[in-house]
Design a protein around this motif. Sequence first.
Motif, short mmCIF file in Angstrom:
data_model
loop_
_atom_site.label_atom_id
_atom_site.label_comp_id
_atom_site.label_asym_id
_atom_site.label_seq_id
_atom_site.Cartn_x
_atom_site.Cartn_y
_atom_site.Cartn_z
N PHE A 58 8.85 -21.28 42.29
CA PHE A 58 9.31 -20.19 41.43
C PHE A 58 10.32 -19.29 42.12
O PHE A 58 11.22 -18.75 41.47
CB PHE A 58 8.12 -19.38 40.88
CG PHE A 58 7.46 -20.08 39.74
CD1 PHE A 58 8.01 -20.06 38.48
CD2 PHE A 58 6.31 -20.81 39.95
CE1 PHE A 58 7.42 -20.74 37.43
CE2 PHE A 58 5.70 -21.49 38.90
CZ PHE A 58 6.26 -21.46 37.64
N LEU A 59 10.21 -19.14 43.42
CA LEU A 59 11.23 -18.40 44.16
C LEU A 59 12.58 -19.11 44.07
O LEU A 59 13.62 -18.47 43.94
CB LEU A 59 10.81 -18.22 45.62
CG LEU A 59 9.66 -17.25 45.87
CD1 LEU A 59 9.15 -17.38 47.29
CD2 LEU A 59 10.07 -15.81 45.57
N GLN A 60 12.57 -20.43 44.07
CA GLN A 60 13.81 -21.21 44.01
C GLN A 60 14.43 -21.25 42.62
O GLN A 60 15.65 -21.25 42.49
CB GLN A 60 13.57 -22.64 44.49
CG GLN A 60 13.37 -22.73 45.98
CD GLN A 60 13.20 -24.16 46.44
OE1 GLN A 60 12.87 -25.05 45.68
NE2 GLN A 60 13.43 -24.38 47.72
N ILE A 61 13.62 -21.29 41.56
CA ILE A 61 14.19 -21.38 40.22
C ILE A 61 14.62 -20.03 39.66
O ILE A 61 15.13 -19.96 38.55
CB ILE A 61 13.26 -22.06 39.19
CG1 ILE A 61 12.04 -21.20 38.89
CG2 ILE A 61 12.89 -23.45 39.62
CD1 ILE A 61 11.34 -21.59 37.60
N ASN A 62 14.45 -19.00 40.40
CA ASN A 62 14.77 -17.64 39.98
C ASN A 62 15.94 -17.58 38.99
O ASN A 62 17.08 -17.79 39.35
CB ASN A 62 15.08 -16.80 41.22
CG ASN A 62 15.57 -15.42 40.89
OD1 ASN A 62 15.43 -14.95 39.78
ND2 ASN A 62 16.15 -14.78 41.88
N ASN A 63 15.63 -17.29 37.73
CA ASN A 63 16.64 -17.12 36.68
C ASN A 63 16.70 -15.67 36.20
O ASN A 63 17.04 -15.40 35.05
CB ASN A 63 16.35 -18.03 35.49
CG ASN A 63 16.70 -19.46 35.77
OD1 ASN A 63 17.71 -19.74 36.40
ND2 ASN A 63 15.87 -20.37 35.32
N THR A 64 16.37 -14.73 37.07
CA THR A 64 16.35 -13.32 36.68
C THR A 64 17.72 -12.68 36.78
O THR A 64 17.93 -11.59 36.27
CB THR A 64 15.38 -12.51 37.54
OG1 THR A 64 15.88 -12.47 38.88
CG2 THR A 64 13.97 -13.08 37.51
N GLY A 65 18.64 -13.31 37.48
CA GLY A 65 19.96 -12.73 37.69
C GLY A 65 20.03 -11.81 38.89
O GLY A 65 21.03 -11.14 39.11
N GLY A 66 18.97 -11.78 39.68
CA GLY A 66 18.96 -10.92 40.87
C GLY A 66 17.81 -11.27 41.79
O GLY A 66 17.11 -12.26 41.57
N PRO A 67 17.59 -10.46 42.83
CA PRO A 67 16.53 -10.74 43.80
C PRO A 67 15.13 -10.61 43.17
O PRO A 67 14.94 -9.89 42.19
CB PRO A 67 16.72 -9.68 44.88
CG PRO A 67 17.84 -8.81 44.46
CD PRO A 67 18.37 -9.29 43.15
N VAL A 68 14.19 -11.31 43.78
CA VAL A 68 12.81 -11.29 43.29
C VAL A 68 11.85 -10.89 44.39
O VAL A 68 12.17 -10.97 45.57
CB VAL A 68 12.39 -12.66 42.70
CG1 VAL A 68 13.20 -12.99 41.46
CG2 VAL A 68 12.50 -13.77 43.72
N ASP A 69 10.67 -10.46 43.96
CA ASP A 69 9.57 -10.12 44.86
C ASP A 69 8.48 -11.16 44.73
O ASP A 69 8.27 -11.74 43.67
CB ASP A 69 8.95 -8.77 44.48
CG ASP A 69 9.81 -7.58 44.84
OD1 ASP A 69 10.56 -7.65 45.83
OD2 ASP A 69 9.70 -6.56 44.13
#
Length: 103
Positions: A58-69
Amino acid sequence: MFDTSNLFHVSSMLNRQSIAQHGLDWTRMGAAPGIAGSCRPEVEGIFVCRGEEEAGFFLQINNTGGPVDLWFVDGIDEGLLLDNGNGFVYLPGRVPAAQVRLA
């Protein structure tokens, strides 16, 4: 890298303040799209990752448009987790702030 907790939640950094204050609550985490890019909650619940490998996905597929926690999720009865039909699980409820901590 990870603590002893075996459940994790991945969310946009834009949701950090809400999560720290209210815990994991799908009705309050609307500051950014979901990890998979959805603009609204896919279920009435909180998706969790079972272990480091799933969290890494899920860290790799990040589709949020920005950094994730990455959040540790503690004290969850894994018997309450439901499969969303794609092999990923969610808790059909909220997780109090006292049960989550930033990794």
